[in-house]
Design an enzyme around this catalytic site. Structure first.
Site, PDB file in Angstrom:
ATOM      1  N   ASN A   1       6.420 -26.326  62.222  1.00 56.62           N
ATOM      2  CA  ASN A   1       7.661 -25.779  61.642  1.00 56.62           C
ATOM      3  C   ASN A   1       8.140 -26.595  60.438  1.00 56.62           C
ATOM      4  O   ASN A   1       9.337 -26.706  60.184  1.00 56.62           O
ATOM      5  CB  ASN A   1       8.778 -25.660  62.694  1.00 56.62           C
ATOM      6  CG  ASN A   1       9.969 -24.808  62.267  1.00 56.62           C
ATOM      7  OD1 ASN A   1      11.106 -25.043  62.663  1.00 56.62           O
ATOM      8  ND2 ASN A   1       9.742 -23.819  61.437  1.00 56.62           N
TER       9      ASN A   1
ATOM     10  N   CYS B   1       5.738 -26.513  57.442  1.00 58.03           N
ATOM     11  CA  CYS B   1       4.952 -26.007  56.305  1.00 58.03           C
ATOM     12  C   CYS B   1       4.982 -24.477  56.250  1.00 58.03           C
ATOM     13  O   CYS B   1       5.691 -23.880  55.439  1.00 58.03           O
ATOM     14  CB  CYS B   1       3.505 -26.494  56.373  1.00 58.03           C
ATOM     15  SG  CYS B   1       3.327 -28.285  56.302  1.00 58.03           S
ATOM     16  N   ARG B   2       4.197 -23.835  57.127  1.00 63.92           N
ATOM     17  CA  ARG B   2       3.993 -22.386  56.968  1.00 63.92           C
ATOM     18  C   ARG B   2       5.192 -21.541  57.403  1.00 63.92           C
ATOM     19  O   ARG B   2       5.614 -20.642  56.677  1.00 63.92           O
ATOM     20  CB  ARG B   2       2.745 -21.957  57.771  1.00 63.92           C
ATOM     21  CG  ARG B   2       1.467 -22.507  57.217  1.00 63.92           C
ATOM     22  CD  ARG B   2       0.319 -22.379  58.198  1.00 63.92           C
ATOM     23  NE  ARG B   2       0.502 -23.254  59.352  1.00 63.92           N
ATOM     24  CZ  ARG B   2      -0.284 -23.295  60.411  1.00 63.92           C
ATOM     25  NH1 ARG B   2      -1.318 -22.472  60.472  1.00 63.92           N
ATOM     26  NH2 ARG B   2      -0.042 -24.127  61.404  1.00 63.92           N
ATOM     27  N   SER B   3       5.723 -21.807  58.592  1.00 64.98           N
ATOM     28  CA  SER B   3       6.798 -20.915  59.063  1.00 64.98           C
ATOM     29  C   SER B   3       8.108 -21.081  58.281  1.00 64.98           C
ATOM     30  O   SER B   3       8.815 -20.074  58.089  1.00 64.98           O
ATOM     31  CB  SER B   3       7.014 -21.014  60.575  1.00 64.98           C
ATOM     32  OG  SER B   3       7.407 -22.289  60.988  1.00 64.98           O
TER      33      SER B   3
ATOM     34  N   CYS C   1       4.864 -21.432  63.495  1.00 68.11           N
ATOM     35  CA  CYS C   1       3.608 -22.150  63.221  1.00 68.11           C
ATOM     36  C   CYS C   1       3.539 -23.327  64.186  1.00 68.11           C
ATOM     37  O   CYS C   1       4.191 -23.309  65.238  1.00 68.11           O
ATOM     38  CB  CYS C   1       3.508 -22.568  61.759  1.00 68.11           C
ATOM     39  SG  CYS C   1       4.812 -23.695  61.200  1.00 68.11           S
TER      40      CYS C   1
ATOM     41  N   ASP D   1      -3.788 -23.863  58.249  1.00 67.67           N
ATOM     42  CA  ASP D   1      -2.858 -24.993  58.293  1.00 67.67           C
ATOM     43  C   ASP D   1      -3.073 -25.858  57.043  1.00 67.67           C
ATOM     44  O   ASP D   1      -4.148 -26.430  56.877  1.00 67.67           O
ATOM     45  CB  ASP D   1      -3.161 -25.784  59.566  1.00 67.67           C
ATOM     46  CG  ASP D   1      -2.212 -26.940  59.768  1.00 67.67           C
ATOM     47  OD1 ASP D   1      -1.471 -27.266  58.831  1.00 67.67           O
ATOM     48  OD2 ASP D   1      -2.223 -27.505  60.873  1.00 67.67           O
TER      49      ASP D   1
END
Ligand code: 4NP
Length: 164
Positions: A20, A22-24, A17, A134
């Site tokens: 690095n 939150c999402r990934s 993401c 995001d």
């Protein structure tokens, strides 16, 4: 990193993401948990990275950690930035959104990487091909919906990679 053997080839998967945090990290931990539940931990190497460097060395965002913990998932990663070496090493590089995808593809093209670069939600049974939005500047509810779409997509991705 573990090396492949003829008897037990491993598939390496890197989730990417922007920050690095939150999402990934969620995708890394959720995919790891699905792999363990399927008894396939000997088959996969799983990591995450960000295209940006702002949060290098940091633990995941507290809101990501909270939503993960609510689902029985632990986030253990520290933020790091995507490197050319990643694109030489990993078999699959999985982007959270199109902006990440473009950045990864630019780097991959520049070095002639053989990695298969894909959008995570290509593997989502609902909303295939959309971005994982995001959630950084939003509230906690954004993290819950992001968790759900990452979880669905990781299930789809594992189904696909089981047969690789
Ligand atoms: P991520 O979220 O890409 O899912 O880790 C973000 C984290 C930090 C920032 C942007 C997105 N930031 O601008 O610092």
């Amino acid at each position: 990193m573990p090396t492949d053997t003829a008897e037990s080839p491993r598939t390496s998967v890197l989730f990417v993401c922007l920050g690095n945090i939150c999402r990934s990290p969620l995708a890394e931990a959720i995919f790891q948990q699905l792999v363990v539940e399927a008894g396939l931990e000997e088959k996969f190497d799983i990591e995450s990275a960000g295209t940006g460097a702002w949060h290098v060395g940091e633990r995941p965002d507290a809101r990501a950690e909270m939503v993960a913990n609510q689902h029985g998932v632990q986030l253990l990663s520290r933020a790091r930035q995507l490197t050319d070496q990643d694109l030489e090493h990993f078999d699959f590089v999985i982007a959270m959104d199109r902006e990440n995808l473009r950045g990864i593809e630019r780097m991959a093209d520049a070095i002639g990487s053989d990695a298969e670069v894909r959008l995570l939600r290509d593997f989502d049974s609902e909303g295939a091909g959309d971005d994982v939005p995001d959630p950084y500047y939003g509230g906690a509810s954004g993290f819950e919906s992001v968790y759900d779409m990452i979880h669905r997509s990781c299930k789809g991705l594992l189904d696909r990679l089981k047969s690789v």
